[in-house]
Design a protein around this motif. Structure first.
Motif, PDB file in Angstrom:
ATOM      1  N   ARG A 166     -19.537  16.604 -33.560  1.00 28.08           N
ATOM      2  CA  ARG A 166     -18.919  17.162 -32.366  1.00 28.08           C
ATOM      3  C   ARG A 166     -18.421  16.053 -31.438  1.00 28.08           C
ATOM      4  NH1 ARG A 166     -22.979  20.251 -29.021  1.00 28.08           N
ATOM      5  NH2 ARG A 166     -23.171  18.155 -28.192  1.00 28.08           N
ATOM      6  N   ALA A 167     -19.258  15.010 -31.268  1.00 29.68           N
ATOM      7  CA  ALA A 167     -18.849  13.901 -30.402  1.00 29.68           C
ATOM      8  C   ALA A 167     -17.604  13.222 -30.956  1.00 29.68           C
ATOM      9  CB  ALA A 167     -19.989  12.902 -30.265  1.00 29.68           C
ATOM     10  N   ALA A 168     -17.550  13.078 -32.281  1.00 29.01           N
ATOM     11  CA  ALA A 168     -16.393  12.442 -32.902  1.00 29.01           C
ATOM     12  C   ALA A 168     -15.137  13.296 -32.735  1.00 29.01           C
ATOM     13  CB  ALA A 168     -16.663  12.188 -34.384  1.00 29.01           C
ATOM     14  N   ARG A 169     -15.294  14.606 -32.936  1.00 25.66           N
ATOM     15  CA  ARG A 169     -14.144  15.506 -32.781  1.00 25.66           C
ATOM     16  C   ARG A 169     -13.680  15.535 -31.339  1.00 25.66           C
ATOM     17  NH1 ARG A 169     -13.102  19.194 -36.650  1.00 25.66           N
ATOM     18  NH2 ARG A 169     -11.048  19.063 -35.723  1.00 25.66           N
ATOM     19  N   ALA A 170     -14.654  15.458 -30.397  1.00 28.45           N
ATOM     20  CA  ALA A 170     -14.302  15.475 -28.974  1.00 28.45           C
ATOM     21  C   ALA A 170     -13.434  14.276 -28.609  1.00 28.45           C
ATOM     22  CB  ALA A 170     -15.567  15.495 -28.119  1.00 28.45           C
ATOM     23  N   LEU A 171     -13.584  13.186 -29.353  1.00 25.36           N
ATOM     24  CA  LEU A 171     -12.772  11.999 -29.088  1.00 25.36           C
ATOM     25  C   LEU A 171     -11.377  12.121 -29.686  1.00 25.36           C
ATOM     26  CD1 LEU A 171     -15.445   9.256 -29.765  1.00 25.36           C
ATOM     27  CD2 LEU A 171     -14.344   9.722 -27.580  1.00 25.36           C
ATOM     28  N   GLY A 172     -11.129  13.206 -30.402  1.00 25.50           N
ATOM     29  CA  GLY A 172      -9.810  13.404 -30.988  1.00 25.50           C
ATOM     30  C   GLY A 172      -9.728  12.975 -32.436  1.00 25.50           C
ATOM     31  N   LEU A 173     -10.865  12.614 -33.029  1.00 26.98           N
ATOM     32  CA  LEU A 173     -10.857  12.297 -34.454  1.00 26.98           C
ATOM     33  C   LEU A 173     -10.671  13.593 -35.244  1.00 26.98           C
ATOM     34  CD1 LEU A 173     -12.159   9.648 -33.334  1.00 26.98           C
ATOM     35  CD2 LEU A 173     -13.501   9.558 -35.426  1.00 26.98           C
ATOM     36  N   THR A 174      -9.943  13.511 -36.358  1.00 28.60           N
ATOM     37  CA  THR A 174      -9.799  14.696 -37.198  1.00 28.60           C
ATOM     38  C   THR A 174     -11.116  14.920 -37.935  1.00 28.60           C
ATOM     39  OG1 THR A 174      -9.073  13.434 -39.096  1.00 28.60           O
ATOM     40  CG2 THR A 174      -7.356  14.191 -37.595  1.00 28.60           C
ATOM     41  N   ARG A 175     -11.216  16.081 -38.586  1.00 29.82           N
ATOM     42  CA  ARG A 175     -12.425  16.391 -39.347  1.00 29.82           C
ATOM     43  C   ARG A 175     -12.711  15.291 -40.377  1.00 29.82           C
ATOM     44  NH1 ARG A 175     -14.711  21.572 -39.770  1.00 29.82           N
ATOM     45  NH2 ARG A 175     -12.959  22.416 -38.646  1.00 29.82           N
TER      46      ARG A 175
ATOM     47  N   PHE B  95     -21.350  14.241 -22.917  1.00 27.93           N
ATOM     48  CA  PHE B  95     -22.387  15.264 -23.052  1.00 27.93           C
ATOM     49  C   PHE B  95     -23.691  14.816 -22.410  1.00 27.93           C
ATOM     50  CE2 PHE B  95     -19.688  15.391 -26.878  1.00 27.93           C
ATOM     51  CZ  PHE B  95     -19.207  16.684 -26.795  1.00 27.93           C
ATOM     52  N   GLN B  96     -24.500  15.809 -22.121  1.00 22.89           N
ATOM     53  CA  GLN B  96     -25.829  15.554 -21.569  1.00 22.89           C
ATOM     54  C   GLN B  96     -26.644  14.637 -22.478  1.00 22.89           C
ATOM     55  OE1 GLN B  96     -27.797  19.228 -20.742  1.00 22.89           O
ATOM     56  NE2 GLN B  96     -29.780  18.281 -20.510  1.00 22.89           N
ATOM     57  N   GLY B  97     -26.576  14.868 -23.777  1.00 24.75           N
ATOM     58  CA  GLY B  97     -27.411  14.100 -24.717  1.00 24.75           C
ATOM     59  C   GLY B  97     -26.764  12.842 -25.267  1.00 24.75           C
ATOM     60  N   PHE B  98     -25.831  12.259 -24.565  1.00 22.34           N
ATOM     61  CA  PHE B  98     -25.114  11.026 -24.931  1.00 22.34           C
ATOM     62  C   PHE B  98     -24.311  11.158 -26.234  1.00 22.34           C
ATOM     63  CE2 PHE B  98     -29.476   9.170 -23.655  1.00 22.34           C
ATOM     64  CZ  PHE B  98     -29.298   9.539 -22.334  1.00 22.34           C
ATOM     65  N   SER B  99     -25.037  11.499 -27.359  1.00 20.06           N
ATOM     66  CA  SER B  99     -24.374  11.567 -28.674  1.00 20.06           C
ATOM     67  C   SER B  99     -23.613  10.299 -29.025  1.00 20.06           C
ATOM     68  CB  SER B  99     -23.416  12.762 -28.756  1.00 20.06           C
ATOM     69  OG  SER B  99     -24.122  13.957 -28.624  1.00 20.06           O
ATOM     70  N   LEU B 100     -24.186   9.150 -28.702  1.00 19.69           N
ATOM     71  CA  LEU B 100     -23.557   7.908 -29.164  1.00 19.69           C
ATOM     72  C   LEU B 100     -23.725   7.810 -30.674  1.00 19.69           C
ATOM     73  CD1 LEU B 100     -24.634   5.301 -26.467  1.00 19.69           C
ATOM     74  CD2 LEU B 100     -22.417   6.408 -26.750  1.00 19.69           C
ATOM     75  N   LEU B 112     -13.884   2.937 -31.373  1.00 25.44           N
ATOM     76  CA  LEU B 112     -13.614   3.780 -32.549  1.00 25.44           C
ATOM     77  C   LEU B 112     -12.413   4.712 -32.359  1.00 25.44           C
ATOM     78  CD1 LEU B 112     -14.611   4.635 -35.408  1.00 25.44           C
ATOM     79  CD2 LEU B 112     -15.826   6.493 -34.286  1.00 25.44           C
ATOM     80  N   ALA B 113     -12.419   5.491 -31.282  1.00 28.70           N
ATOM     81  CA  ALA B 113     -11.331   6.462 -31.093  1.00 28.70           C
ATOM     82  C   ALA B 113      -9.966   5.787 -30.896  1.00 28.70           C
ATOM     83  CB  ALA B 113     -11.650   7.420 -29.948  1.00 28.70           C
ATOM     84  N   PRO B 114      -9.877   4.725 -30.071  1.00 25.32           N
ATOM     85  CA  PRO B 114      -8.565   4.063 -29.967  1.00 25.32           C
ATOM     86  C   PRO B 114      -8.066   3.559 -31.317  1.00 25.32           C
ATOM     87  CG  PRO B 114     -10.031   3.267 -28.246  1.00 25.32           C
ATOM     88  CD  PRO B 114     -10.849   4.166 -29.115  1.00 25.32           C
ATOM     89  N   ARG B 115      -8.982   3.034 -32.117  1.00 31.20           N
ATOM     90  CA  ARG B 115      -8.588   2.470 -33.403  1.00 31.20           C
ATOM     91  C   ARG B 115      -8.218   3.577 -34.397  1.00 31.20           C
ATOM     92  NH1 ARG B 115     -11.476   0.768 -37.924  1.00 31.20           N
ATOM     93  NH2 ARG B 115     -13.478   1.311 -36.992  1.00 31.20           N
ATOM     94  N   VAL B 116      -9.091   4.558 -34.516  1.00 33.48           N
ATOM     95  CA  VAL B 116      -8.924   5.571 -35.557  1.00 33.48           C
ATOM     96  C   VAL B 116      -7.995   6.708 -35.125  1.00 33.48           C
ATOM     97  CG1 VAL B 116     -10.136   7.284 -36.940  1.00 33.48           C
ATOM     98  CG2 VAL B 116     -11.135   5.018 -36.602  1.00 33.48           C
ATOM     99  N   ALA B 117      -8.245   7.247 -33.922  1.00 34.38           N
ATOM    100  CA  ALA B 117      -7.477   8.421 -33.502  1.00 34.38           C
ATOM    101  C   ALA B 117      -6.137   8.045 -32.885  1.00 34.38           C
ATOM    102  CB  ALA B 117      -8.296   9.264 -32.522  1.00 34.38           C
ATOM    103  N   LEU B 118      -6.077   6.890 -32.203  1.00 29.06           N
ATOM    104  CA  LEU B 118      -4.815   6.490 -31.587  1.00 29.06           C
ATOM    105  C   LEU B 118      -4.036   5.501 -32.440  1.00 29.06           C
ATOM    106  CD1 LEU B 118      -5.871   5.958 -27.840  1.00 29.06           C
ATOM    107  CD2 LEU B 118      -5.102   8.059 -28.953  1.00 29.06           C
ATOM    108  N   GLY B 119      -4.701   4.927 -33.451  1.00 25.78           N
ATOM    109  CA  GLY B 119      -4.008   4.013 -34.350  1.00 25.78           C
ATOM    110  C   GLY B 119      -3.766   2.624 -33.796  1.00 25.78           C
ATOM    111  N   LEU B 120      -4.548   2.221 -32.789  1.00 23.08           N
ATOM    112  CA  LEU B 120      -4.427   0.847 -32.284  1.00 23.08           C
ATOM    113  C   LEU B 120      -4.978  -0.131 -33.317  1.00 23.08           C
ATOM    114  CD1 LEU B 120      -3.914   2.265 -29.564  1.00 23.08           C
ATOM    115  CD2 LEU B 120      -5.449   0.626 -28.489  1.00 23.08           C
ATOM    116  N   THR B 121      -4.542  -1.397 -33.231  1.00 23.53           N
ATOM    117  CA  THR B 121      -5.147  -2.413 -34.099  1.00 23.53           C
ATOM    118  C   THR B 121      -6.580  -2.643 -33.622  1.00 23.53           C
ATOM    119  OG1 THR B 121      -4.510  -4.236 -32.658  1.00 23.53           O
ATOM    120  CG2 THR B 121      -2.940  -3.604 -34.388  1.00 23.53           C
ATOM    121  N   THR B 122      -7.401  -3.192 -34.508  1.00 23.23           N
ATOM    122  CA  THR B 122      -8.792  -3.439 -34.142  1.00 23.23           C
ATOM    123  C   THR B 122      -8.872  -4.334 -32.908  1.00 23.23           C
ATOM    124  OG1 THR B 122      -9.335  -3.294 -36.471  1.00 23.23           O
ATOM    125  CG2 THR B 122     -11.025  -4.224 -35.045  1.00 23.23           C
TER     126      THR B 122
END
Lengths: 268, 260
Positions: A166-175, B95-100, B112-122
């Motif tokens: 859920r945390a990963a999806r919330a960041l906009g990562l695909t499934r 979230f309340q429980g961090f979920s790191l 992670l998200a900038p690299r994977v979801a936005l396609g930035l270079t590492t």
């Protein structure tokens, strides 16, 4: 200070009691009237040293078999596990196929499958289909153990708390990205001990392919046994298997204990 | 409804209209109307089970909604899979429980998200992550794994992670409830700094003093509805609805912790 002393005392007691019991067991076995017979049939020194090189040589086949099988099983098992965890309705046929696959290959006796594939398929004399028993032995072991290993993977994937995905999806990562970067890396770490456990089973099961006439360690030992009417070569084979499997079992225990420790101390 | 009480000049960044959500039979959100202007900080208050968390999750498309619409920057957002991923990148949620992610360092969590979801270079993703960690006072902890960080530090990493996709709105779900009281201050301080920097935020919280201090607007939720909304001044000093008054009276007598 006192704690260290009592620990040392405990070790001493353990060593002495073990030695005493072992000596008593050895004496009682050695003094039993049938022991010389047993020793001659199973633990004969001459046969031991004469069969050791042959059996070790044949064990190379077992090693080839399980190393090749493990290399194939790791990715195939993962693919089957992933096929089973896809929730997208479009992939339902794939999921059903993967479920049937695991049910079937985990449920059928290995020796039966080796027999059917190793003798049955080459007997069809289909053009282009290999006839070598080694090939079919490998195929069978891969089919069976991929099913077991896929279940190990699946349990690992399911053990990762849903809040992670859920945390990963919330960041906009695909499934798929959530699986690839968040769930799988954590799951794979957790499945190492049970995976090694399955591989211990696989290593032992390489002896089953002897029924196809592949001269691996067990078959070699049988040949030597029949030649001399003595079971010592089989004991040699058992010993060689144990030399490989016992350290691996200890490694599994050790990794599992480490895992428990980090999971108790770790966070999510 | 009460939302007419406040007038905003700018077009809303995030707008929920007639949002309803049920889990099985009971209605958890009942025709919620709520909009956030740019740079606005809105706090949702209310007892547990009033629908605050569900509202945030629905807004982030983590939960399917049963009725109503969500508009982001003027465009209606659909829950269709591909669009939803794009939308979630424009909304940050903590979230309340961090979920790191426990297998990644603080820096990797944020990058992670900038690299994977936005396609930035590492390199670019890590540069952005370092800047965010520094902004949240965690520059020294970039290479630490989550389990070696305190709760407050973990929660600040989670905030940095949510900011890493440069979201238009930051959604915060009772992010201090799982924290030791002494660690709460750090996290609230970080949020104050964000608010000052003009971040648009929707915050579900039990910290009334913080809400009064940081919010431009307070919404009181009960039974899945926004019962009353208005400036902190108005809600905390002169609540009009008897339910709001009763809630605030309870908070003041038992303390916020008893409401969790």
């Amino acid at each position: 200070m006192t704690a260290a002393r009592s620990a040392r005392k405990g070790t001493l007691v353990a060593v002495i009691s073990t030695l005493v019991v072992a000596t008593l067991v050895a004496i009682s076995i050695g003094s039993s009237p049938s022991w010389p017979l047993v020793q001659k049939a199973f633990f004969d020194g001459t046969y031991f040293s004469s069969s050791l090189p042959d059996v070790i040589g044949a064990f190379a086949i077992n090693i080839q078999l399980f190393v090749l099988a493990e290399i194939l099983i790791l990715p195939i098992g993962l693919l089957i596990a992933l096929a089973r965890s896809i929730t997208n309705p479009a992939f339902t046929p794939l999921r059903i196929f993967a479920t049937i696959y695991t049910d079937f290959f985990r449920g059928v006796p290995s020796i039966l499958l080796i027999y059917v594939l190793g003798f049955g398929v080459p007997a069809l004399r289909l053009p282009g289909v290999p006839k070598e028993p080694f090939f079919w032995a490998l195929v069978t072991l891969v089919l069976i153990y991929s099913a077991y290993v896929s279940e190990v993977y699946r349990a690992g994937i399911e053990s990762i708390h849903p809040s992670q995905e859920r945390a990963a999806r919330a960041l906009g990562l695909t499934r798929f990205q959530a699986l690839r970067y968040v769930v799988l890396p954590q799951a794979l770490r957790r499945v190492v001990p049970p995976l090694l456990n399955d591989f211990i089973g696989l290593q032992k099961d390489t002896a089953l392919v002897s029924i196809l006439g592949v001269v691996e360690a067990f078959k070699q030992a049988q040949i030597l046994k029949s030649a001399n009417f003595n079971f010592t070569p089989l004991m040699v084979t058992a010993l060689i298997f144990l030399v490989i499997t016992i350290p691996m079992t200890r490694l599994v225990d050790c990794l599992a204990a480490k895992d428990r420790a980090t999971q108790q101390g770790g966070t999510r | 409804m009460a939302r007419k009480a406040t007038k905003r000049a700018a077009a809303p960044v995030l707008e929920l209209r007639g949002l309803s959500k049920r889990y099985g039979r009971p209605l958890v959100l009942d025709k919620i109307d709520l909009s956030l202007a740019e740079h606005e900080v809105v706090c949702l208050i209310g007892a547990s089970g009033s629908g605050k968390s569900t509202l945030l999750r629905c807004a982030d498309l983590l939960e399917p909604i049963d009725a109503g619409s969500i508009t982001l920057d003027g465009g209606t957002v659909s829950a269709d899979d591909r669009d939803a991923d794009a939308t979630r990148r424009q909304l940050g949620i903590v979230f309340q429980g961090f979920s790191l992610f426990p297998h990644l360092t603080a820096l990797e969590n944020v990058a992670l998200a900038p690299r994977v979801a936005l396609g930035l270079t590492t390199a670019a993703a890590e540069k952005r992550a370092r800047a965010l960690l520094k902004q949240l006072g965690l520059a020294a902890k970039a290479n630490a794994y989550p389990d070696s960080l305190s709760g407050g530090q973990q929660q600040r990493v989670a905030i940095a992670r949510a900011l890493a996709t440069e979201p238009k709105v930051l959604l915060l779900d009772e992010i201090t409830s799982a924290l030791d009281p002494v660690l709460v201050a750090d996290v609230l301080e970080a949020l104050r700094a964000l608010a000052k920097g003009g971040m648009t935020m929707l915050i579900a919280t039990h910290e009334m003093a913080f809400a009064a201090d940081v919010a431009d607007r307070i919404c009181y939720l009960e039974g899945g509805r926004i019962v009353e909304e208005g400036s902190p001044e108005k809600i905390f000093k002169a609540p009009r609805d008897p339910r709001t008054r009763a809630f605030l009276k309870r908070v003041r007598s038992v303390g916020a912790s008893a409401l969790r």
